[in-house]
Design an enzyme around this catalytic site. Sequence first.
Site, PDB file in Angstrom:
ATOM      1  N   THR A 162      10.696  38.609  30.725  1.00  0.00           N
ATOM      2  CA  THR A 162       9.776  39.439  29.939  1.00  0.00           C
ATOM      3  C   THR A 162       8.839  38.616  29.075  1.00  0.00           C
ATOM      4  O   THR A 162       7.725  39.051  28.782  1.00  0.00           O
ATOM      5  CB  THR A 162      10.559  40.404  29.042  1.00  0.00           C
ATOM      6  N   CYS A 163       9.298  37.443  28.649  1.00  0.00           N
ATOM      7  CA  CYS A 163       8.426  36.649  27.780  1.00  0.00           C
ATOM      8  C   CYS A 163       7.240  36.072  28.541  1.00  0.00           C
ATOM      9  O   CYS A 163       6.279  35.589  27.934  1.00  0.00           O
ATOM     10  CB  CYS A 163       9.217  35.547  27.078  1.00  0.00           C
TER      11      CYS A 163
END
Length: 756
Positions: free
Chosen positions: A723-724
């Site tokens: 997700t980052c």
Amino acid sequence: MHLNMSENNSPVDDRERDRLPPIFNHGLERGSKQPCAAYGNFFSSVSQKREASSHGLSLPIILPAIRQVGGLVRELPPICAGVKQKHRISLDILPPEVKARYSSDPIIPLRTKTTKEFQEDIEKATLSGDWKQVHDFYLTTFDSFLELNAAFKKEANASFNTTEDSGINTKFVNAVYDAILHTPPETQKAVLKGIINSLLREWKGPRTKDDLRAYFVLLQNPQYTSTATYVIFAHLLRKISSLAEADHHFLMHWLKKLSPKRFKQLVERLQFFISTRLFPARPEELPPMAKCSWWIPSATKVLSLLNAANSIAVPPILPFADFYNLTLDHTDFMEDYHTWQTHGNSNRFTFCQFPFILSAVVKKAILQRDSEQQMISMARQTLVDKVSRRQRVDMSLLFLNIKVRRLQLVSDSDELARKRADLKKKLMTFVGAGLDMGGLTKEWFLLLIRQIFHTDYGMFTYIKESQYHWFSSWNCDNCSEFRLVGSLMGLALYNSITLDIRFPPCVYKKLLNPPMVPCDPDAPVGITPLSLEDLQQIMPDLAHGLSELLSYEGNVEEDYYTTFQVFQEEMGVIKSYNLKPGGDKIPLTNLNRKEYVQLYIDFLLNKSIEKPFAAFYHGFHSVCASDAIMLLRPEEVEVLVCGSPHLDMVSLQRVAQYEGYSKTDPTIRAFWDVVLAFPLELQKRLLHFCTGSDRVPVGGMADLNFKITKNDVSTDWLPVSHTCFNQICLPPYKSKKELRQKLTIAISNAEGFGLE
């Protein structure tokens, strides 16, 4: 109304009479033509442009010759400035043979044509090809303001001096305008000539409601979609924009009554006019910008009337985003912003005076660049100070460095409180994590938000019915963590990171009240008048109960048997609060129930959370302290922080990047076939799985930098996300069915962040 007379009240002599504007006798078609300086260049340029162009409407010069309507003139034009006031006396002393021709009040001619009769005329003309009757109707109707009122006013000489009813037969206006573009060219030209004459005939004086009705009707003319009519349209807009505030108030309320279709067409027409003037496709069709610099300000001011009308309509006629002019995204909006900062809302026009027209993309860019300039200015001053003291210069002063351990996220993040002056700097790091390329910063945001908003942490209450978080009402002596959440929201906005926060809309209203932090640190902030509708969005069950109280037909005092005292649970303890002084002794009755409901709403949404929300407010504004905040609507703050809920997976497919795959690989084709066929809920889950949020950044899907990476593992594995980095790793599944099954399992069972 006055004419020039001698001091002994005798009629003026012939020499003085020659200096007056011509007086038109009943029955005359036209009076003497007078030059009109204000429109001379305008019409000459129109003629030249149309003669030089191979297409468009030919608009010959029409001078302000005034044909009387029904033998009556409303008022005479003003006398030249050189005539002294003492020489001006009432028409009452004129000889009867002179004053009999005039009336101090306009009498509108009686016109009896109905909508049905007009539509029948159009049908006959279409079948027969004989447009004379229709042509004559248009020629007469648009000849003057009086004739416009005669044709379209419900009752010719009724006043209709209210904001709720314009007095205009809207159905007839719509029928006339729906047909106008299908009439022969000479009829359309006749209408435009009539509008020109009407505008030229106008002189500066007190406006009647009939004048406003004429402007209201003329503004709806669909002919203004053609650039050939822009000169006329511009002058109409200038007239309307220069009306008094009271007149604008009437127009605003009348515009609110338009149908959504007509209202939207009018907004789009004005937007296209502004865009075309800024970036004309054929510059030769329009006058030089230097000669018509007032076009855009006039159009924008009229557009602001429509925006105001939209704002007071319940519900709004159009979404606020429909007032964005995306052409302005390609202008030098920072120069416009700096001009606005320097001159404010003075006579110097800037788009920032009318922020409704600026898109959220522009406002975000202005906010970020303004914050960056503030940071650079502070860093430069710090650098100068260190050099002047001969101290060692540390390049870290250009960045915000925070050392955060994963197991002590909240406590370590409190370091922000000690670095308030550095909050507009970028870069955040974890201990031992190496260089931050952006992913660590996003991970810090996502993990910290996840922990703070967990119900076990106690700062926020999750309301299942509305799926929103709300501030815990327990009075805390130390509100530093609420300030931290506010700072995080400001930092997310500044660093273009979308947060998975679920606050109700009223939080953003409170966050902008006031938009600039007061100089007095003890001044109340966030105290905002809120309504039952605001409570409905947060606590729908309670709002429903209060709504039933307001509509209850029985005896409230006997049946409800309560007072102006409410009870609330805080940390397991029931506490009582008076909604007003002595509230525990004031019974709730049919007469005071409205006051009770309003005080209860104010208590729940303002007073009970005053301290924690004040800390939250100051945290947000510690990062976003900028004049640009005043440009934002509450809804725009929400979109900037949390993203937009409107997904466009086709756009995501168009901008997706690939690593180990190409867009023509069978696995990628199968992936997009599956995703585009997903229902909206699964598409949101996919976006949440890959990015940590199911919302889209302000700049659209392109701002996500979404990447699909090949994961060379067994096809028994499920997809994995980072997700980052907004990344999903796909094994090379053999079939679309297998991919759909594995992807659905992965996105449906992820905890919400999918962090590695």
